[in-house]
Design a protein around this motif. Structure first.
Motif, PDB file in Angstrom:
ATOM      1  N   HIS A 209       0.850  -1.196   0.000  1.00 48.02           N
ATOM      2  CA  HIS A 209       0.000   0.000   0.000  1.00 48.02           C
ATOM      3  C   HIS A 209       0.882   1.241   0.000  1.00 48.02           C
ATOM      4  O   HIS A 209       1.918   1.298   0.670  1.00 48.02           O
ATOM      5  CB  HIS A 209      -0.879  -0.006   1.255  1.00 48.02           C
ATOM      6  CG  HIS A 209      -1.872   1.102   1.307  1.00 48.02           C
ATOM      7  ND1 HIS A 209      -1.621   2.295   1.947  1.00 48.02           N
ATOM      8  CD2 HIS A 209      -3.125   1.214   0.792  1.00 48.02           C
ATOM      9  CE1 HIS A 209      -2.680   3.080   1.833  1.00 48.02           C
ATOM     10  NE2 HIS A 209      -3.595   2.461   1.141  1.00 48.02           N
ATOM     11  N   ASN A 210       0.477   2.239  -0.782  1.00 46.43           N
ATOM     12  CA  ASN A 210       1.223   3.499  -0.802  1.00 46.43           C
ATOM     13  C   ASN A 210       1.252   4.112   0.592  1.00 46.43           C
ATOM     14  O   ASN A 210       0.237   4.152   1.283  1.00 46.43           O
ATOM     15  CB  ASN A 210       0.575   4.485  -1.772  1.00 46.43           C
ATOM     16  CG  ASN A 210       0.747   4.075  -3.216  1.00 46.43           C
ATOM     17  OD1 ASN A 210       1.670   3.339  -3.551  1.00 46.43           O
ATOM     18  ND2 ASN A 210      -0.138   4.542  -4.084  1.00 46.43           N
TER      19      ASN A 210
ATOM     20  N   ALA B 122       6.860   1.809   0.073  1.00 46.19           N
ATOM     21  CA  ALA B 122       5.469   1.403   0.242  1.00 46.19           C
ATOM     22  C   ALA B 122       5.345   0.652   1.550  1.00 46.19           C
ATOM     23  O   ALA B 122       6.328   0.126   2.085  1.00 46.19           O
ATOM     24  CB  ALA B 122       5.031   0.522  -0.929  1.00 46.19           C
ATOM     25  N   ALA B 123       4.139   0.610   2.073  1.00 49.18           N
ATOM     26  CA  ALA B 123       3.877  -0.190   3.266  1.00 49.18           C
ATOM     27  C   ALA B 123       3.727  -1.644   2.832  1.00 49.18           C
ATOM     28  O   ALA B 123       2.893  -1.961   1.980  1.00 49.18           O
ATOM     29  CB  ALA B 123       2.614   0.294   3.956  1.00 49.18           C
ATOM     30  N   ARG B 124       4.540  -2.512   3.391  1.00 50.65           N
ATOM     31  CA  ARG B 124       4.505  -3.937   3.054  1.00 50.65           C
ATOM     32  C   ARG B 124       4.195  -4.723   4.323  1.00 50.65           C
ATOM     33  O   ARG B 124       4.948  -4.659   5.299  1.00 50.65           O
ATOM     34  CB  ARG B 124       5.843  -4.395   2.474  1.00 50.65           C
ATOM     35  CG  ARG B 124       6.166  -3.804   1.115  1.00 50.65           C
ATOM     36  CD  ARG B 124       7.500  -4.314   0.590  1.00 50.65           C
ATOM     37  NE  ARG B 124       8.599  -3.843   1.412  1.00 50.65           N
ATOM     38  CZ  ARG B 124       9.242  -2.703   1.221  1.00 50.65           C
ATOM     39  NH1 ARG B 124       8.879  -1.888   0.237  1.00 50.65           N
ATOM     40  NH2 ARG B 124      10.234  -2.342   2.013  1.00 50.65           N
ATOM     41  N   ASN B 125       3.097  -5.461   4.304  1.00 58.41           N
ATOM     42  CA  ASN B 125       2.693  -6.253   5.461  1.00 58.41           C
ATOM     43  C   ASN B 125       2.116  -7.581   5.007  1.00 58.41           C
ATOM     44  O   ASN B 125       1.475  -7.669   3.952  1.00 58.41           O
ATOM     45  CB  ASN B 125       1.627  -5.512   6.287  1.00 58.41           C
ATOM     46  CG  ASN B 125       2.152  -4.241   6.931  1.00 58.41           C
ATOM     47  OD1 ASN B 125       2.895  -4.287   7.903  1.00 58.41           O
ATOM     48  ND2 ASN B 125       1.773  -3.096   6.372  1.00 58.41           N
TER      49      ASN B 125
ATOM     50  N   ASP C  80      -5.309  -0.835   5.533  1.00 57.61           N
ATOM     51  CA  ASP C  80      -4.124  -0.158   5.021  1.00 57.61           C
ATOM     52  C   ASP C  80      -4.343   1.348   5.074  1.00 57.61           C
ATOM     53  O   ASP C  80      -5.436   1.840   4.787  1.00 57.61           O
ATOM     54  CB  ASP C  80      -3.848  -0.577   3.581  1.00 57.61           C
ATOM     55  CG  ASP C  80      -3.486  -2.059   3.476  1.00 57.61           C
ATOM     56  OD1 ASP C  80      -2.900  -2.584   4.428  1.00 57.61           O
ATOM     57  OD2 ASP C  80      -3.815  -2.668   2.435  1.00 57.61           O
ATOM     58  N   ASN C  81      -3.289   2.094   5.454  1.00 59.42           N
ATOM     59  CA  ASN C  81      -3.406   3.554   5.503  1.00 59.42           C
ATOM     60  C   ASN C  81      -2.073   4.200   5.185  1.00 59.42           C
ATOM     61  O   ASN C  81      -1.027   3.541   5.202  1.00 59.42           O
ATOM     62  CB  ASN C  81      -3.944   4.023   6.863  1.00 59.42           C
ATOM     63  CG  ASN C  81      -3.074   3.601   8.029  1.00 59.42           C
ATOM     64  OD1 ASN C  81      -1.968   4.098   8.210  1.00 59.42           O
ATOM     65  ND2 ASN C  81      -3.574   2.653   8.838  1.00 59.42           N
ATOM     66  N   ALA C  82      -2.099   5.484   4.883  1.00 57.15           N
ATOM     67  CA  ALA C  82      -0.938   6.181   4.335  1.00 57.15           C
ATOM     68  C   ALA C  82       0.218   6.320   5.306  1.00 57.15           C
ATOM     69  O   ALA C  82       1.355   6.534   4.886  1.00 57.15           O
ATOM     70  CB  ALA C  82      -1.350   7.568   3.830  1.00 57.15           C
ATOM     71  N   ILE C  83      -0.032   6.223   6.615  1.00 52.31           N
ATOM     72  CA  ILE C  83       1.077   6.333   7.565  1.00 52.31           C
ATOM     73  C   ILE C  83       1.436   4.977   8.166  1.00 52.31           C
ATOM     74  O   ILE C  83       2.315   4.887   9.025  1.00 52.31           O
ATOM     75  CB  ILE C  83       0.781   7.355   8.683  1.00 52.31           C
ATOM     76  CG1 ILE C  83      -0.497   7.001   9.436  1.00 52.31           C
ATOM     77  CG2 ILE C  83       0.688   8.760   8.114  1.00 52.31           C
ATOM     78  CD1 ILE C  83      -0.767   7.922  10.616  1.00 52.31           C
TER      79      ILE C  83
END
Length: 530
Positions: A282-283, A501-504, A515-518
């Motif tokens: 997610h961005n 990017a957020a990787r989970n 998913d969220n921007a921070i």
């Protein structure tokens, strides 16, 4: 995905009880999270500023403002807040049912003490600058003003007042950060700096720590004194130290982890094919960069060396080949998507590659480097396969210029401690937004900021940041911030590589994860379906 059969007591009893012959206790809902480092402390004023600090302390402590699952800001300990007509005084009203885990009330005094400790020059908190909008906060942190002059006071037990240097419309977002969470004044009075020992610590968040096995895991249990405890489904959270991403993947696939807070970007396509909707990309507002040491006793103090290093980096190769397209190349510090801001570009890096290399060679020759005097640099990174691969790729890109790279790696806490001391020429770092504003990124390059690993100093940059901080008009403020970034990029203060990017990896049987921007996710919202 299903959880490991032997994880719950209920499942284990199936091995000893004939089917349906004895009643089973309710299954304990414990969330297991893999984090790539462990906090240096459970005291927010003493952490190193990594994502995993927020993962743990964000569950243990709640500030005036908190986050919803989708990353939106909402009331926390404060029920509501207001701001004066001139924008300089904010008043937060505290909820009557806010309690520490020992049953003592959370009061405005606990917030005053938290802010004072965060700004105490002797503590040297890495997050102190987030509180600089408060009256006299910066001067106090520099040692130029007394603590009593801080613009934060307890009007009474349930009303907290903050006075600012200049209007700061985004102040409530700062109040959701762990550095703005309260500390238990009554415990600190009794135990001083030992207040975070497990035998002493009390917390006001949804969970409280119960066990810490160093370099292995931290256990937390549900806090029955939390004001919204009835809506918390989990009985506890375990935070497992998993620095090796392949190990984290294996533990996730086996059901040993419900969440792994990162994965190897180069394996993204394979993961999507094999784990499906458990893979979350997610961005987010985050930049992966190399800090370049600007201090006089390092070769990288020469702007010509810093420019050459930036020109030779092929960011597209790193993102497409090393990371398999799981990130976007960038030459800016402030990432795309940041509110009220246009992306800036480092001078020269959009030229054809051959022209860039020719200029880089000329710059290094001008700086006195060549076959008779090779440029030897030390690159530090924290121990992970992806960081190593990026370092190897960067070293290969610099090699044709006659630059020799010595690589030094260490576990995350050691790595950040070493680069905070300035012991490097080049160092891997990243910045994930504390709040959605360009100043949060640019602030790490301000003179004296503890996150300014490279020791960058520019009077022009600092002045532009100061002017932006006092500018009420959002368009003029944007122009000043963009001008400040152009100043830093023109000085080649650091080497941005990619917008991260957020990787989970997330158990699909969980609910409450969004998913969220921070890339912040409070465990209080999560449920695990049986």
């Amino acid at each position: 995905m299903t959880r490991c059969l032997f994880k719950s007591l209920g499942a284990a009893l199936l091995l000893t009880c004939p089917l349906l012959a004895c009643p089973l206790p309710a299954q304990a809902a414990t969330l297991d999270i893999g984090i790539y480092g462990e906090p240096a402390s459970l005291d927010a004023a003493r952490v190193t500023g990594a994502v995993y600090d927020n993962d743990v302390l964000g569950d243990l402590f709640e500030g005036l403002v908190t986050l919803s699952p989708d990353g939106e800001y909402q009331p926390g300990v404060a029920t509501d807040w207001s701001v004066s007509d001139d924008g300089l005084t904010w008043t937060f009203n505290l909820r009557d049912d806010a309690r520490w885990s020992d049953g003592e009330p959370v009061t405005a005094e606990d917030f005053v003490l938290a802010f004072q400790r965060a700004l105490d020059p002797e503590i040297a908190s890495v997050y102190a600058n987030l509180l600089y909008p408060i009256k006299n906060a910066a001067a106090i942190n520099r040692g130029d003003a007394v603590m009593a002059s801080l613009g934060a006071r307890a009007v009474n037990d349930h009303r907290f007042e903050v006075r600012l240097e200049q209007p700061t419309p985004y102040l409530p977002t700062l109040m959701a950060h762990i550095i703005a969470a309260p500390v238990p004044a009554h415990v600190i009075r009794e135990h001083g700096n030992d207040w975070t020992q497990l035998s002493h610590i009390v917390t006001n968040g949804a969970f409280k720590p119960s066990r810490w096995v160093s370099h292995d895991h931290i256990e937390a249990v549900r806090n029955p004194q939390f004001h919204d405890a009835e809506s918390v489904d989990l009985d506890g959270v375990n935070y497992h130290l998993v620095e090796n991403l392949n190990t984290g993947l294996s533990r996730f696939r086996s059901g040993n982890l419900d969440v792994m807070r990162d994965f190897d970007a180069s394996r993204y396509q394979w993961l999507k094919e094999n784990l499906g909707n458990a893979v979350h990309l997610h961005n987010q507002l985050s930049t992966y960069y190399y800090a370049l040491n600007n201090r006089d006793d390092h070769p990288t103090s020469d702007v010509r060396v810093r420019e050459a290093l930036n020109l030779a980096l092929r960011r597209d190769i790193i993102t497409q080949k090393v990371l398999q397209g799981a990130a976007n190349p960038t030459s800016s510090l402030v990432p795309a998507g940041t509110a009220h801001y246009d992306v800036q570009t480092m001078p020269g890096v959009d030229a054809p590659m051959e022209a860039r290399l020719d200029r880089a060679r000329a710059l290094l020759k001008e700086a006195g480097y060549g076959p008779e005097h090779p440029l030897n640099l030390r690159l530090r990174f924290n121990s992970r396969d992806d960081h190593r691969r990026i370092a190897v790729a960067a070293a290969a890109m610099w090699k044709p210029l006659g630059i020799n790279i010595e690589m030094v790696n260490a576990e995350a806490n050691v790595h950040y401690a070493e680069i905070a001391r300035g012991d490097f020429d080049i160092a891997r770092a990243s910045w994930v937004a504390d709040f959605d504003d360009a100043s949060n990124f640019l602030g790490i390059l301000a003179s004296g900021n503890t996150k300014n690993y490279g020791g960058y100093h520019s009077a022009g940059f600092d002045q532009l940041m100061k002017q932006a901080a006092s500018q009420d008009d959002p368009d003029q403020r944007q122009q000043l911030l963009e001008q400040a970034e152009r100043q830093a990029l023109g000085d080649y203060a650091m080497a941005p590589i990619y917008a991260d990017a957020a990787r989970n990896l997330v158990n699909p049987d969980m609910t409450g994860w969004e998913d969220n921007a921070i890339n912040r996710h409070l465990s209080r919202w999560i449920s695990i379906n049986p």
